[in-house]
Design an enzyme around this catalytic site. Sequence first.
Site, PDB file in Angstrom:
ATOM      1  CG  ASP A  66     -13.217  20.363  53.116  1.00  0.00           C
ATOM      2  OD1 ASP A  66     -12.992  19.331  53.760  1.00  0.00           O
ATOM      3  OD2 ASP A  66     -13.591  20.350  51.938  1.00  0.00           O
ATOM      4  CG  ASN A 132     -20.145  21.951  42.689  1.00  0.00           C
ATOM      5  OD1 ASN A 132     -19.160  21.302  43.023  1.00  0.00           O
ATOM      6  ND2 ASN A 132     -20.678  22.890  43.457  1.00  0.00           N
ATOM      7  CG  HIS A 134     -16.903  20.967  45.634  1.00  0.00           C
ATOM      8  ND1 HIS A 134     -18.130  21.126  46.247  1.00  0.00           N
ATOM      9  CD2 HIS A 134     -16.471  19.737  46.016  1.00  0.00           C
ATOM     10  CE1 HIS A 134     -18.408  20.050  46.964  1.00  0.00           C
ATOM     11  NE2 HIS A 134     -17.418  19.192  46.841  1.00  0.00           N
ATOM     12  CD  GLU A 139     -19.443  24.594  46.529  1.00  0.00           C
ATOM     13  OE1 GLU A 139     -19.073  23.811  45.637  1.00  0.00           O
ATOM     14  OE2 GLU A 139     -20.338  24.310  47.344  1.00  0.00           O
TER      15      GLU A 139
HETATM   16  C1  F6R Z   1     -14.094  16.669  51.388  1.00  0.00           C
HETATM   17  C2  F6R Z   1     -14.011  17.564  50.261  1.00  0.00           C
HETATM   18  C3  F6R Z   1     -14.928  17.467  49.096  1.00  0.00           C
HETATM   19  C4  F6R Z   1     -15.240  16.027  48.671  1.00  0.00           C
HETATM   20  C5  F6R Z   1     -16.263  16.009  47.550  1.00  0.00           C
HETATM   21  C6  F6R Z   1     -16.659  14.595  47.174  1.00  0.00           C
HETATM   22  O1  F6R Z   1     -13.115  16.993  52.373  1.00  0.00           O
HETATM   23  O2  F6R Z   1     -13.206  18.432  50.292  1.00  0.00           O
HETATM   24  O3  F6R Z   1     -14.381  18.165  48.013  1.00  0.00           O
HETATM   25  O4  F6R Z   1     -14.057  15.402  48.264  1.00  0.00           O
HETATM   26  O5  F6R Z   1     -17.397  16.723  47.931  1.00  0.00           O
HETATM   27  O6  F6R Z   1     -17.359  14.017  48.232  1.00  0.00           O
HETATM   28  P1  F6R Z   1     -17.696  12.456  48.214  1.00  0.00           P
HETATM   29  O7  F6R Z   1     -16.380  11.736  48.336  1.00  0.00           O
HETATM   30  O8  F6R Z   1     -18.562  12.235  49.431  1.00  0.00           O
HETATM   31  O9  F6R Z   1     -18.378  12.170  46.922  1.00  0.00           O
END
Ligand code: F6R
Length: 237
Positions: A66, A132, A134, A139
């Site tokens: 992403d 959440n 994702h 989301e």
């Molecule tokens: C990042 C991504 C997100 C993260 C998630 C956890 O490329 O796709 O899904 O893996 O938000 O983020 P952290 O590792 O910062 O807790």
Amino acid sequence: MKIIIDTPEKIAEAAAKRYVELLSEKPDAVLGYATGSTPLDLYAELARLNRAGEITFKDVTTFNLDEYVGLDGTHDQSYRYFMDKNLFEKIDVDMAKTHVPSGMDVDKAAEYDKAIEAAGGIDLQLLGIGNNGHIGFNEPGTPFGSVTHVVELTKSTREANKRFFSSIDEVPTHAVTMGIKTVMNARKIIFIALGSAKAPIVREMIKSDVTPEVPASVLLLHPDVEVYLDFEAAALL
Ligand code: F6R
């Protein structure tokens, strides 16, 4: 789904071994990468192994999950910048074969899936999880059939990510992300969750029904997922 519970250090080592195994069998594998805090130890370990000559990335192709809409790759909070600084500039990957969705040219989102397909499909996708549920920036409520698309980020995701920006107003409101179907098409998935903040959602992902309301729960339907949890993230299982 195989669940491995260990310390963050051991998780980084064990997950890195999977890359060593895959790339010794298939040096030109297609790797799906993630950003955020979770993969940092793994990326440091991959860079160490690369320096030590135990792994080479010279023939791999990579696709990131992403990118924020509106940030170009030179912005220090863009995911392109994150990958360059935390991994790509530290390993022998061919930069021309690294792909991060464009946050500037979002009309090209649908072409991302075509590029993945043209490269032969993702052999190994790395995932973290949002508080959440994702995966990528899919989301809650994202259809399981979704491919790469633009999403509006939820308040909870923008709150969670504001730590990297000077204020929540600076956090982009939209992102472009691989879809759930794009992720599920990967032949193998390594999922990592670290820290106590992830414990409730990890429990929901594993114990609740498979539902778009908990996007990561879709992983229960994937034939080859390794779930790495540190003791804190696994505390409510
Ligand atoms: C990042 C991504 C997100 C993260 C998630 C956890 O490329 O796709 O899904 O893996 O938000 O983020 P952290 O590792 O910062 O807790």
